[in-house]
Design a protein around this motif. Structure first.
Motif, PDB file in Angstrom:
ATOM      1  N   ARG A 110       3.294   9.811  -9.858  1.00 25.08           N
ATOM      2  CA  ARG A 110       2.534  10.062 -11.095  1.00 25.08           C
ATOM      3  C   ARG A 110       1.798  11.400 -11.033  1.00 25.08           C
ATOM      4  O   ARG A 110       1.785  12.168 -11.991  1.00 25.08           O
ATOM      5  N   GLY A 124       0.818  -1.207   0.000  1.00 25.24           N
ATOM      6  CA  GLY A 124       0.000   0.000   0.000  1.00 25.24           C
ATOM      7  C   GLY A 124       0.853   1.259   0.000  1.00 25.24           C
ATOM      8  O   GLY A 124       0.553   2.230  -0.701  1.00 25.24           O
ATOM      9  N   LYS A 125       1.917   1.230   0.786  1.00 26.19           N
ATOM     10  CA  LYS A 125       2.818   2.387   0.832  1.00 26.19           C
ATOM     11  C   LYS A 125       3.492   2.591  -0.518  1.00 26.19           C
ATOM     12  O   LYS A 125       3.601   3.723  -0.993  1.00 26.19           O
ATOM     13  N   GLN A 126       3.933   1.494  -1.131  1.00 30.03           N
ATOM     14  CA  GLN A 126       4.567   1.610  -2.441  1.00 30.03           C
ATOM     15  C   GLN A 126       3.579   2.136  -3.480  1.00 30.03           C
ATOM     16  O   GLN A 126       3.916   2.984  -4.293  1.00 30.03           O
ATOM     17  N   ALA A 127       2.334   1.639  -3.419  1.00 33.12           N
ATOM     18  CA  ALA A 127       1.312   2.115  -4.352  1.00 33.12           C
ATOM     19  C   ALA A 127       1.044   3.602  -4.136  1.00 33.12           C
ATOM     20  O   ALA A 127       0.886   4.368  -5.089  1.00 33.12           O
ATOM     21  N   GLN A 128       1.021   4.024  -2.879  1.00 33.72           N
ATOM     22  CA  GLN A 128       0.811   5.438  -2.573  1.00 33.72           C
ATOM     23  C   GLN A 128       1.970   6.284  -3.105  1.00 33.72           C
ATOM     24  O   GLN A 128       1.752   7.355  -3.675  1.00 33.72           O
ATOM     25  N   GLU A 129       3.197   5.796  -2.917  1.00 33.57           N
ATOM     26  CA  GLU A 129       4.361   6.525  -3.425  1.00 33.57           C
ATOM     27  C   GLU A 129       4.329   6.603  -4.950  1.00 33.57           C
ATOM     28  O   GLU A 129       4.648   7.646  -5.530  1.00 33.57           O
ATOM     29  N   ASP A 130       3.918   5.510  -5.606  1.00 30.81           N
ATOM     30  CA  ASP A 130       3.806   5.509  -7.065  1.00 30.81           C
ATOM     31  C   ASP A 130       2.741   6.492  -7.525  1.00 30.81           C
ATOM     32  O   ASP A 130       2.953   7.251  -8.487  1.00 30.81           O
ATOM     33  N   ASP A 131       1.598   6.494  -6.848  1.00 30.80           N
ATOM     34  CA  ASP A 131       0.532   7.443  -7.189  1.00 30.80           C
ATOM     35  C   ASP A 131       1.009   8.875  -7.007  1.00 30.80           C
ATOM     36  O   ASP A 131       0.728   9.748  -7.833  1.00 30.80           O
ATOM     37  N   HIS A 132       1.725   9.117  -5.914  1.00 31.39           N
ATOM     38  CA  HIS A 132       2.229  10.464  -5.646  1.00 31.39           C
ATOM     39  C   HIS A 132       3.199  10.892  -6.743  1.00 31.39           C
ATOM     40  O   HIS A 132       3.153  12.036  -7.216  1.00 31.39           O
ATOM     41  N   ARG A 144       2.621  13.966  -9.173  1.00 31.33           N
ATOM     42  CA  ARG A 144       3.633  15.022  -9.210  1.00 31.33           C
ATOM     43  C   ARG A 144       4.081  15.266 -10.650  1.00 31.33           C
ATOM     44  O   ARG A 144       4.204  16.407 -11.092  1.00 31.33           O
TER      45      ARG A 144
END
Length: 161
Positions: A104, A94-102, A106
């Motif tokens: 994208r 979930g954290k990795q997905a959140q970082e990836d979303d952030h 950005r």
């Protein structure tokens, strides 16, 4: 370094699931088997031999019981450990997905040709894109947490608010 000690709840569980059944079996065994032997065997020599056999049988019986109880507890702890590891893996995903979303988001906001920014209720900058950073001539790290009063004259800053 992780702490490998069992939590207090696991120790309490070990006491209630291993020690208490062993204690109960031991007390019942001693009280019941002594009375049974006294009722069944009159000869003191045979009673002594029966007491020895009874002791060996008790050792074997309790060793089996302890093995069974400890294995059952070990299985429960293993299931708990697997559940914790699965939860940690889910959090990491979930954290990795959140970082990836952030990242994208950005990238998307940084490609917008217009200045984009966000302020908190006090007028401090929370976020801005590259175009806005270029307009103020400072990287976001120098803009974050500051207000318009830090970059333009007071009259213009009041107008922006």
């Amino acid at each position: 370094m992780p702490d490998d000690r069992l939590p207090a709840s696991s120790l309490s569980e070990a006491l209630t699931q291993v020690v208490l059944p062993y204690l109960l079996l031991g007390v019942l065994w001693i009280l019941g088997s002594d009375a049974l032997l006294a009722a069944l065997i009159d000869d003191p020599i045979h009673q002594q031999q029966a007491q020895t056999l009874k002791g060996w049988f008790f050792i074997g019986l309790t060793a089996g019981l302890l093995t069974l109880l400890i294995r059952r507890m070990q299985s429960r702890l293993l299931l708990q450990q697997r559940a914790i590891l699965a939860a940690k893996a889910a959090v990491a995903l979930g954290k990795q997905a959140q970082e990836d979303d952030h990242a994208r988001l950005r990238a998307l906001i940084d490609t917008i040709p217009d200045p984009v920014w966000m302020k908190d209720e006090n007028g401090a900058y929370l976020f801005c894109n590259r175009r806005f950073s270029a307009l103020y001539g400072a990287p976001f790290s120098d803009i974050a947490g500051k207000t318009d009063f830090d970059f333009v004259d007071a009259e213009q800053a009041r107008f922006f608010q």
